[in-house]
Design a protein around this motif. Structure first.
Motif, PDB file in Angstrom:
ATOM      1  N   ALA A   9       1.203  -0.995  -0.307  1.00 48.46           N
ATOM      2  CA  ALA A   9      -0.145   0.156   0.171  1.00 48.46           C
ATOM      3  C   ALA A   9       0.584   1.775   0.376  1.00 48.46           C
ATOM      4  O   ALA A   9       0.810   2.088  -0.992  1.00 48.46           O
ATOM      5  CB  ALA A   9      -1.077  -0.111   1.080  1.00 48.46           C
ATOM      6  N   ARG A  10       1.663   1.207   0.823  1.00 51.27           N
ATOM      7  CA  ARG A  10       2.894   2.716   1.167  1.00 51.27           C
ATOM      8  C   ARG A  10       3.309   2.446  -0.519  1.00 51.27           C
ATOM      9  O   ARG A  10       3.767   3.734  -1.045  1.00 51.27           O
ATOM     10  CB  ARG A  10       3.897   2.506   2.068  1.00 51.27           C
ATOM     11  CG  ARG A  10       3.353   2.720   3.659  1.00 51.27           C
ATOM     12  CD  ARG A  10       4.694   2.566   4.264  1.00 51.27           C
ATOM     13  NE  ARG A  10       6.009   1.526   4.343  1.00 51.27           N
ATOM     14  CZ  ARG A  10       6.622   1.722   3.235  1.00 51.27           C
ATOM     15  NH1 ARG A  10       6.962   2.784   2.911  1.00 51.27           N
ATOM     16  NH2 ARG A  10       7.273   0.704   4.001  1.00 51.27           N
ATOM     17  N   THR A  11       3.827   1.642  -1.555  1.00 53.22           N
ATOM     18  CA  THR A  11       4.497   1.553  -2.407  1.00 53.22           C
ATOM     19  C   THR A  11       3.599   2.311  -3.835  1.00 53.22           C
ATOM     20  O   THR A  11       4.203   2.909  -4.177  1.00 53.22           O
ATOM     21  CB  THR A  11       5.192   0.705  -2.781  1.00 53.22           C
ATOM     22  OG1 THR A  11       6.201  -0.382  -1.849  1.00 53.22           O
ATOM     23  CG2 THR A  11       5.285   0.775  -4.026  1.00 53.22           C
ATOM     24  N   ALA A  12       2.622   1.082  -3.373  1.00 52.83           N
ATOM     25  CA  ALA A  12       1.737   2.173  -4.910  1.00 52.83           C
ATOM     26  C   ALA A  12       1.116   3.786  -3.750  1.00 52.83           C
ATOM     27  O   ALA A  12       0.965   4.187  -5.527  1.00 52.83           O
ATOM     28  CB  ALA A  12      -0.222   0.870  -4.222  1.00 52.83           C
ATOM     29  N   LEU A  13       1.012   4.060  -2.749  1.00 53.37           N
ATOM     30  CA  LEU A  13       0.607   5.387  -2.618  1.00 53.37           C
ATOM     31  C   LEU A  13       2.571   6.541  -3.334  1.00 53.37           C
ATOM     32  O   LEU A  13       1.635   7.507  -2.984  1.00 53.37           O
ATOM     33  CB  LEU A  13       0.061   5.838  -1.183  1.00 53.37           C
ATOM     34  CG  LEU A  13      -1.074   5.274  -1.636  1.00 53.37           C
ATOM     35  CD1 LEU A  13      -1.228   5.551   0.590  1.00 53.37           C
ATOM     36  CD2 LEU A  13      -1.881   5.407  -1.771  1.00 53.37           C
ATOM     37  N   GLY A  14       3.258   5.936  -2.887  1.00 50.17           N
ATOM     38  CA  GLY A  14       4.471   6.501  -3.068  1.00 50.17           C
ATOM     39  C   GLY A  14       5.143   6.916  -1.819  1.00 50.17           C
ATOM     40  O   GLY A  14       5.244   8.311  -1.905  1.00 50.17           O
ATOM     41  N   ILE A  15       4.348   6.797  -0.924  1.00 51.57           N
ATOM     42  CA  ILE A  15       4.917   7.212   0.526  1.00 51.57           C
ATOM     43  C   ILE A  15       5.673   6.458   0.908  1.00 51.57           C
ATOM     44  O   ILE A  15       6.040   4.997   1.367  1.00 51.57           O
ATOM     45  CB  ILE A  15       3.978   7.679   1.532  1.00 51.57           C
ATOM     46  CG1 ILE A  15       2.905   6.024   1.625  1.00 51.57           C
ATOM     47  CG2 ILE A  15       2.383   9.034   0.577  1.00 51.57           C
ATOM     48  CD1 ILE A  15       2.115   7.141   2.834  1.00 51.57           C
ATOM     49  N   GLY A  16       6.534   7.435   2.218  1.00 48.84           N
ATOM     50  CA  GLY A  16       8.020   6.544   3.272  1.00 48.84           C
ATOM     51  C   GLY A  16       6.992   5.884   4.631  1.00 48.84           C
ATOM     52  O   GLY A  16       6.456   6.194   4.435  1.00 48.84           O
ATOM     53  N   VAL A  17       7.227   5.377   5.238  1.00 46.24           N
ATOM     54  CA  VAL A  17       7.668   5.000   5.924  1.00 46.24           C
ATOM     55  C   VAL A  17       6.983   6.026   7.475  1.00 46.24           C
ATOM     56  O   VAL A  17       6.222   6.036   8.162  1.00 46.24           O
ATOM     57  CB  VAL A  17       8.322   3.951   7.315  1.00 46.24           C
ATOM     58  CG1 VAL A  17       7.879   3.927   9.389  1.00 46.24           C
ATOM     59  CG2 VAL A  17       8.446   2.719   6.311  1.00 46.24           C
ATOM     60  N   ARG A  18       7.983   7.039   7.166  1.00 46.90           N
ATOM     61  CA  ARG A  18       8.128   8.305   8.274  1.00 46.90           C
ATOM     62  C   ARG A  18       6.555   9.002   8.421  1.00 46.90           C
ATOM     63  O   ARG A  18       5.610   9.239   8.774  1.00 46.90           O
ATOM     64  CB  ARG A  18       8.610   9.261   8.067  1.00 46.90           C
ATOM     65  CG  ARG A  18      10.313   8.566   9.160  1.00 46.90           C
ATOM     66  CD  ARG A  18      11.612   9.587   8.390  1.00 46.90           C
ATOM     67  NE  ARG A  18      12.314   9.039   9.488  1.00 46.90           N
ATOM     68  CZ  ARG A  18      13.876   9.223   8.789  1.00 46.90           C
ATOM     69  NH1 ARG A  18      13.725  10.457   7.945  1.00 46.90           N
ATOM     70  NH2 ARG A  18      14.820   8.664   9.223  1.00 46.90           N
ATOM     71  N   GLU A  19       5.606   8.638   6.423  1.00 49.26           N
ATOM     72  CA  GLU A  19       4.728  10.033   5.891  1.00 49.26           C
ATOM     73  C   GLU A  19       3.589   8.976   6.489  1.00 49.26           C
ATOM     74  O   GLU A  19       2.697   9.636   6.733  1.00 49.26           O
ATOM     75  CB  GLU A  19       5.287   9.535   4.703  1.00 49.26           C
ATOM     76  CG  GLU A  19       6.014  10.875   4.290  1.00 49.26           C
ATOM     77  CD  GLU A  19       6.770  10.753   2.515  1.00 49.26           C
ATOM     78  OE1 GLU A  19       6.018  11.316   1.859  1.00 49.26           O
ATOM     79  OE2 GLU A  19       6.329   9.511   1.832  1.00 49.26           O
ATOM     80  N   LEU A  20       3.727   7.972   6.361  1.00 50.68           N
ATOM     81  CA  LEU A  20       2.348   6.841   6.824  1.00 50.68           C
ATOM     82  C   LEU A  20       1.887   7.391   7.881  1.00 50.68           C
ATOM     83  O   LEU A  20       1.158   7.652   8.895  1.00 50.68           O
ATOM     84  CB  LEU A  20       2.894   5.192   6.292  1.00 50.68           C
ATOM     85  CG  LEU A  20       1.609   4.726   6.910  1.00 50.68           C
ATOM     86  CD1 LEU A  20       0.144   4.607   6.761  1.00 50.68           C
ATOM     87  CD2 LEU A  20       1.901   3.040   6.287  1.00 50.68           C
ATOM     88  N   ALA A  21       3.824   7.207   9.125  1.00 51.46           N
ATOM     89  CA  ALA A  21       3.209   7.217  10.661  1.00 51.46           C
ATOM     90  C   ALA A  21       2.106   9.253  10.730  1.00 51.46           C
ATOM     91  O   ALA A  21       2.182   8.940  11.750  1.00 51.46           O
ATOM     92  CB  ALA A  21       4.796   7.264  11.500  1.00 51.46           C
ATOM     93  N   GLU A  22       3.395   9.506   9.462  1.00 49.36           N
ATOM     94  CA  GLU A  22       2.800  10.990  10.712  1.00 49.36           C
ATOM     95  C   GLU A  22       0.843  11.133  10.023  1.00 49.36           C
ATOM     96  O   GLU A  22       0.407  11.552  10.670  1.00 49.36           O
ATOM     97  CB  GLU A  22       3.202  11.973   9.739  1.00 49.36           C
ATOM     98  CG  GLU A  22       3.055  12.710  10.120  1.00 49.36           C
ATOM     99  CD  GLU A  22       3.861  14.412   9.331  1.00 49.36           C
ATOM    100  OE1 GLU A  22       3.144  14.800   8.185  1.00 49.36           O
ATOM    101  OE2 GLU A  22       5.021  13.979   8.915  1.00 49.36           O
TER     102      GLU A  22
END
Length: 79
Positions: A9-22
């Protein structure tokens, strides 16, 4: 949500761990622990999953993908 589905899901959205956590209002370590398969509080996993779903991720269970395994896809208009 399985650990691999969170990564996909993160890859599909192009976001990293830190971005998802925030976005999910959890620590980056919490996201990393989830993706490593460590046990988290169910509510925490649900919050992360809901955050991804709000951004257009659809979680697919076993049997809903072409090869029969779990997966993710984006809602139309999110790709």
């Amino acid at each position: 949500m399985l650990p691999i589905q969170c990564k996909m899901a993160r890859t599909a959205l192009g976001i990293g761990v830190r971005e998802l956590a925030e976005m999910a209002m959890v620590s980056p370590d919490t996201v990393s622990r989830l993706e490593r398969g460590e046990t988290l509080r169910q509510r925490t996993v649900e919050d992360i999953k809901a955050t991804l779903e709000e951004r257009g991720v659809i979680f697919l269970a076993d049997g809903e993908t072409t090869d029969g395994g779990p997966g993710v896809r984006l809602r139309r208009g999110n790709a």
